[in-house]
Write a protein that holds these residues in place. Structure first.
Motif, PDB file in Angstrom:
ATOM      1  N   ASP A  43      -2.372 -14.712  10.075  1.00 32.09           N
ATOM      2  CA  ASP A  43      -0.925 -14.613  10.298  1.00 32.09           C
ATOM      3  C   ASP A  43      -0.345 -13.677   9.242  1.00 32.09           C
ATOM      4  N   ILE A  44      -0.224 -12.402   9.614  1.00 28.54           N
ATOM      5  CA  ILE A  44       0.172 -11.353   8.672  1.00 28.54           C
ATOM      6  C   ILE A  44       1.405 -10.654   9.212  1.00 28.54           C
ATOM      7  N   ILE A  45       2.459 -10.636   8.429  1.00 32.34           N
ATOM      8  CA  ILE A  45       3.699  -9.948   8.805  1.00 32.34           C
ATOM      9  C   ILE A  45       3.712  -8.615   8.078  1.00 32.34           C
ATOM     10  N   THR A  46       3.872  -7.532   8.821  1.00 32.01           N
ATOM     11  CA  THR A  46       3.753  -6.218   8.206  1.00 32.01           C
ATOM     12  C   THR A  46       4.872  -5.293   8.648  1.00 32.01           C
ATOM     13  N   TRP A  47       5.263  -4.390   7.744  1.00 32.89           N
ATOM     14  CA  TRP A  47       6.300  -3.403   8.035  1.00 32.89           C
ATOM     15  C   TRP A  47       6.115  -2.212   7.091  1.00 32.89           C
ATOM     16  N   THR A  48       6.761  -1.103   7.419  1.00 32.63           N
ATOM     17  CA  THR A  48       6.644   0.101   6.587  1.00 32.63           C
ATOM     18  C   THR A  48       8.013   0.696   6.308  1.00 32.63           C
ATOM     19  N   ASN A  62       0.861  -1.186   0.000  1.00 28.66           N
ATOM     20  CA  ASN A  62       0.000   0.000   0.000  1.00 28.66           C
ATOM     21  C   ASN A  62       0.897   1.236   0.000  1.00 28.66           C
ATOM     22  N   ILE A  63       0.954   1.935  -1.134  1.00 26.53           N
ATOM     23  CA  ILE A  63       1.818   3.108  -1.283  1.00 26.53           C
ATOM     24  C   ILE A  63       1.025   4.342  -0.889  1.00 26.53           C
ATOM     25  N   GLY A  64       1.362   4.924   0.260  1.00 26.53           N
ATOM     26  CA  GLY A  64       0.690   6.117   0.745  1.00 26.53           C
ATOM     27  C   GLY A  64       1.582   7.334   0.672  1.00 26.53           C
ATOM     28  N   ASN A  65       1.027   8.478   1.025  1.00 25.14           N
ATOM     29  CA  ASN A  65       1.787   9.722   0.952  1.00 25.14           C
ATOM     30  C   ASN A  65       2.887   9.804   1.989  1.00 25.14           C
ATOM     31  N   THR A  66       2.720   9.117   3.123  1.00 19.01           N
ATOM     32  CA  THR A  66       3.713   9.151   4.193  1.00 19.01           C
ATOM     33  C   THR A  66       4.543   7.876   4.243  1.00 19.01           C
ATOM     34  N   ASN A  67       3.874   6.719   4.138  1.00 15.59           N
ATOM     35  CA  ASN A  67       4.554   5.428   4.248  1.00 15.59           C
ATOM     36  C   ASN A  67       4.155   4.495   3.124  1.00 15.59           C
ATOM     37  N   ILE A  68       5.038   3.546   2.851  1.00 17.90           N
ATOM     38  CA  ILE A  68       4.698   2.381   2.036  1.00 17.90           C
ATOM     39  C   ILE A  68       4.585   1.210   2.998  1.00 17.90           C
ATOM     40  N   ARG A  69       3.388   0.634   3.097  1.00 19.61           N
ATOM     41  CA  ARG A  69       3.185  -0.499   4.004  1.00 19.61           C
ATOM     42  C   ARG A  69       3.188  -1.801   3.216  1.00 19.61           C
ATOM     43  N   PHE A  70       3.928  -2.770   3.755  1.00 24.16           N
ATOM     44  CA  PHE A  70       3.996  -4.112   3.180  1.00 24.16           C
ATOM     45  C   PHE A  70       3.301  -5.077   4.139  1.00 24.16           C
ATOM     46  N   ALA A  71       2.590  -6.042   3.589  1.00 26.03           N
ATOM     47  CA  ALA A  71       1.968  -7.084   4.402  1.00 26.03           C
ATOM     48  C   ALA A  71       2.131  -8.414   3.685  1.00 26.03           C
ATOM     49  N   ALA A  72       2.816  -9.339   4.326  1.00 30.88           N
ATOM     50  CA  ALA A  72       2.984 -10.690   3.792  1.00 30.88           C
ATOM     51  C   ALA A  72       1.978 -11.596   4.488  1.00 30.88           C
ATOM     52  N   PHE A  73       1.084 -12.192   3.716  1.00 36.16           N
ATOM     53  CA  PHE A  73      -0.009 -12.994   4.266  1.00 36.16           C
ATOM     54  C   PHE A  73       0.389 -14.467   4.287  1.00 36.16           C
ATOM     55  N   ARG A  74       0.783 -14.952   5.472  1.00 34.00           N
ATOM     56  CA  ARG A  74       0.995 -16.387   5.623  1.00 34.00           C
ATOM     57  C   ARG A  74      -0.351 -17.115   5.680  1.00 34.00           C
TER      58      ARG A  74
END
Length: 256
Positions: free
Chosen positions: A22-27, A6-18
């Motif tokens: 069970d979701i691993i997320t980082w920005t 998800n590319i936003g104006n402040t952050n790009i958030r990543f979510a890996a869906f196991r």
């Protein structure tokens, strides 16, 4: 494993869906803008801290409200994974009905997530992002409309940046509405002030909708406000990115 971006104006958030739960997320920061090569260098080693191999990622979906970044992110991820990510936007098919040719992908994804998940009746999605948005959606998937206001962190940064003596503060509930020092005065304004606006907007939207809507909050600071009001029914910081995943699942067969 699906990677949603998800590319936003402040952050790009990543979510890996196991799995669904069970979701691993980082920005990472969206600014400054980066080239394809810079994104490639930054993305190449981003999985290791989370115990993920790049080979674990079998599918990628990207949603963006920052067009200048979209293509460079797509190209960098394609170079790493050797397949082309799916890009979704307001025109990606779903059961959501809207009449706007200006709706941001984040708002569309919020509507999708609210409609396809286990929420019933009319709904309001409040996104506490760079902008503070309220999206009204009917039970049949029709978008009733949107409200856009300055985001809370955006407003705080403007307040601090445009004044000589106001400091940066931690965004948390103060001990009282009336502050006794600069920090608590600002916290009251940012927390209780914006909360009053949020509650007032919920009441106005409910009145216009003719019923009490189910209210979902998301975004970076939604968790600060949810405990302070009974008007927000659920807070899910991954609501938008779950909408991107749903759009991928709805359309993956059409691109293969």
């Amino acid at each position: 494993m699906l990677l949603a971006v998800n590319i936003g104006n402040t952050n790009i958030r990543f979510a890996a869906f196991r799995s669904e739960t069970d979701i691993i997320t980082w920005t990472i920061n969206s600014k400054p803008p980066r080239t394809e090569s810079e994104f490639f260098a930054k993305f190449s080693n981003m999985y290791e801290p989370f115990g993920i191999s790049k080979d674990d990622i079998t599918d990628i979906v990207i949603g963006s409200v920052v067009p200048p970044l979209t293509l460079n992110v797509k190209k960098a991820l394609r170079k790493i994974h050797h397949f082309t990510p799916m890009i979704v936007d307001r025109n990606t098919p779903s059961a959501i009905v809207h009449t706007s040719n200006q709706m941001g992908t984040d708002l569309y994804a919020n509507a999708v997530a609210a409609h396809y998940q286990d929420y019933h009746g009319k709904k309001i999605v409040i996104d506490f992002g760079t902008a503070l948005t309220f999206l009204g959606i009917n039970d049949d998937g029709t978008v009733g409309g949107v409200v856009i206001a300055p985001g809370i962190i955006t407003a705080l940064n403007s307040l601090v940046g445009e004044t000589a003596q106001l400091p940066n503060i931690e965004l948390k509930e103060p001990k009282s509405v009336l502050g006794t020092d600069t920090e608590s005065c600002m916290q009251s304004g940012m927390v209780y002030g914006f909360l009053s606006m949020v509650e007032g907007m919920i009441d106005r939207i409910n009145e216009e909708a003719g019923e009490k809507c189910f209210v979902i909050s998301t975004g970076g600071v939604g968790g600060v406000y949810k405990p302070l009001t009974t008007k927000i029914d659920a807070d899910d910081r991954l609501h938008t990115i779950k909408g991107l995943k749903i759009l991928y699942e709805l359309n993956k067969d059409s691109i293969k």
